[in-house]
Design a protein around this motif. Structure first.
Motif, PDB file in Angstrom:
ATOM      1  N   GLY A   1       0.816  -1.209   0.000  1.00  0.00           N
ATOM      2  CA  GLY A   1       0.000   0.000   0.000  1.00  0.00           C
ATOM      3  C   GLY A   1       0.849   1.258   0.000  1.00  0.00           C
ATOM      4  O   GLY A   1       0.580   2.211  -0.745  1.00  0.00           O
ATOM      5  N   SER A   2       1.900   1.267   0.805  1.00  0.00           N
ATOM      6  CA  SER A   2       2.776   2.443   0.856  1.00  0.00           C
ATOM      7  C   SER A   2       3.532   2.617  -0.459  1.00  0.00           C
ATOM      8  O   SER A   2       3.755   3.747  -0.902  1.00  0.00           O
TER       9      SER A   2
ATOM     10  N   VAL B   1       2.438   1.881  -3.454  1.00  0.00           N
ATOM     11  CA  VAL B   1       1.512   2.478  -4.416  1.00  0.00           C
ATOM     12  C   VAL B   1       1.379   3.978  -4.179  1.00  0.00           C
ATOM     13  O   VAL B   1       1.390   4.778  -5.124  1.00  0.00           O
ATOM     14  N   ARG B   2       1.273   4.378  -2.922  1.00  0.00           N
ATOM     15  CA  ARG B   2       1.128   5.803  -2.610  1.00  0.00           C
ATOM     16  C   ARG B   2       2.371   6.603  -2.968  1.00  0.00           C
ATOM     17  O   ARG B   2       2.286   7.768  -3.358  1.00  0.00           O
TER      18      ARG B   2
ATOM     19  N   ARG C   1       4.539   2.972 -11.743  1.00  0.00           N
ATOM     20  CA  ARG C   1       3.540   1.960 -11.416  1.00  0.00           C
ATOM     21  C   ARG C   1       3.047   1.253 -12.673  1.00  0.00           C
ATOM     22  O   ARG C   1       2.851   0.039 -12.683  1.00  0.00           O
TER      23      ARG C   1
ATOM     24  N   LEU D   1      -2.191  -1.571  -8.926  1.00  0.00           N
ATOM     25  CA  LEU D   1      -0.972  -0.763  -8.969  1.00  0.00           C
ATOM     26  C   LEU D   1      -1.087   0.331 -10.018  1.00  0.00           C
ATOM     27  O   LEU D   1      -0.785   1.498  -9.761  1.00  0.00           O
TER      28      LEU D   1
ATOM     29  N   GLY E   1      -3.339   3.109  -9.080  1.00  0.00           N
ATOM     30  CA  GLY E   1      -2.941   3.888  -7.911  1.00  0.00           C
ATOM     31  C   GLY E   1      -3.845   3.669  -6.720  1.00  0.00           C
ATOM     32  O   GLY E   1      -3.930   4.514  -5.822  1.00  0.00           O
ATOM     33  N   ASP E   2      -4.523   2.527  -6.700  1.00  0.00           N
ATOM     34  CA  ASP E   2      -5.459   2.208  -5.610  1.00  0.00           C
ATOM     35  C   ASP E   2      -4.703   1.466  -4.514  1.00  0.00           C
ATOM     36  O   ASP E   2      -4.612   0.238  -4.517  1.00  0.00           O
ATOM     37  N   ASP E   3      -4.162   2.215  -3.564  1.00  0.00           N
ATOM     38  CA  ASP E   3      -3.323   1.619  -2.538  1.00  0.00           C
ATOM     39  C   ASP E   3      -4.102   0.692  -1.615  1.00  0.00           C
ATOM     40  O   ASP E   3      -3.592  -0.354  -1.194  1.00  0.00           O
ATOM     41  N   GLN E   4      -5.352   1.050  -1.298  1.00  0.00           N
ATOM     42  CA  GLN E   4      -6.157   0.203  -0.419  1.00  0.00           C
ATOM     43  C   GLN E   4      -6.465  -1.135  -1.088  1.00  0.00           C
ATOM     44  O   GLN E   4      -6.362  -2.195  -0.461  1.00  0.00           O
TER      45      GLN E   4
END
Length: 217
Positions: free
Chosen positions: A96-97, A99-100, A107, A186, A189-192
């Motif tokens: 998750g981190s 991706v952020r 990505r 990825l 950009g959906d980190d959750q």
């Protein structure tokens, strides 16, 4: 005139890297026995560097001593449960981190690589090695290297689990589909979603191994 010293080739390291790569790629099945003489003859070296390389692999957790020679380590059901519990705490957060913190272009590049690896290997045992490469690429982009170090403490110790599960077509397809979903998260950009997918992948890998161990009991 003084001649420069030529550093001797470190045969031990070469043997170690050769065997390590072959072990982690899944080349050897679970019943393989690793003997000094066998690999000395195969690699064309003396038994000393092979002996030292095998000892290094044991220290890394990639091999364990048998009555004669070495073998791939076995993990008990409880060990798999315990290690997975730790990985479930670390890896979803790490992905998750990542991706952020990673730029969209990077990505997208990682997502394209994952899709390429999956499509090229999902129908064969080559997926075992491809799975390792995909994980390496993803983890290489995690900024918190201490977190990555903590994750990689367990990377080699679970190779037997990976080989046992991903060597089976149904479980390999399940993993491959999960990796493709992760590639989509990825790129978006959906980190959750990426963190949730990694949690699901780890849980399914654990459950698959536990099913495998019951079947082979």
């Amino acid at each position: 005139m003084t001649k420069p010293i030529v550093r001797a080739v470190d045969l031990r390291q070469q043997v170690y890297e050769n065997l390590r790569g072959r072990i982690t790629s899944g080349e050897f099945d679970e019943n393989t026995r690793f003997y000094e003489r066998t690999f000395a003859d195969e690699l064309g070296v003396s038994r000393t560097p092979v002996r030292e390389a095998l000892a290094m692999l044991e220290q890394d957790g990639l091999l364990s001593q048998a009555a004669r020679g070495y073998r791939l380590p076995r993990m008990s059901r409880q060990q798999v449960i315990d290690v997975t519990e730790i990985r479930l705490l670390l890896e979803p957060h790490a992905i998750g981190s990542m991706v952020r913190q990673t730029k969209p272009a990077k990505r997208a590049k990682i997502a394209a690589l994952i899709r390429k690896e999956v499509e090229a290997s999902r129908d064969s045992d080559a997926y075992i090695a491809a799975h390792g490469r995909m994980r390496e690429v993803i983890l290489s982009e995690v900024e918190n290297r201490s977190l990555v170090d903590a994750i990689q403490q367990y990377e080699d110790s679970i190779h037997f689990v990976r080989i046992s599960t991903l060597g089976r077509p149904a479980w390999r397809r399940m993993s491959a589909d999960g990796m493709l979903d992760l590639a989509d998260a990825l790129e978006a950009g959906d980190d959750q979603r990426a963190a949730e997918l990694q949690l699901t992948l780890l849980t399914k890998a654990r459950d698959s191994f536990l099913e495998f161990s019951e079947t082979d009991a």
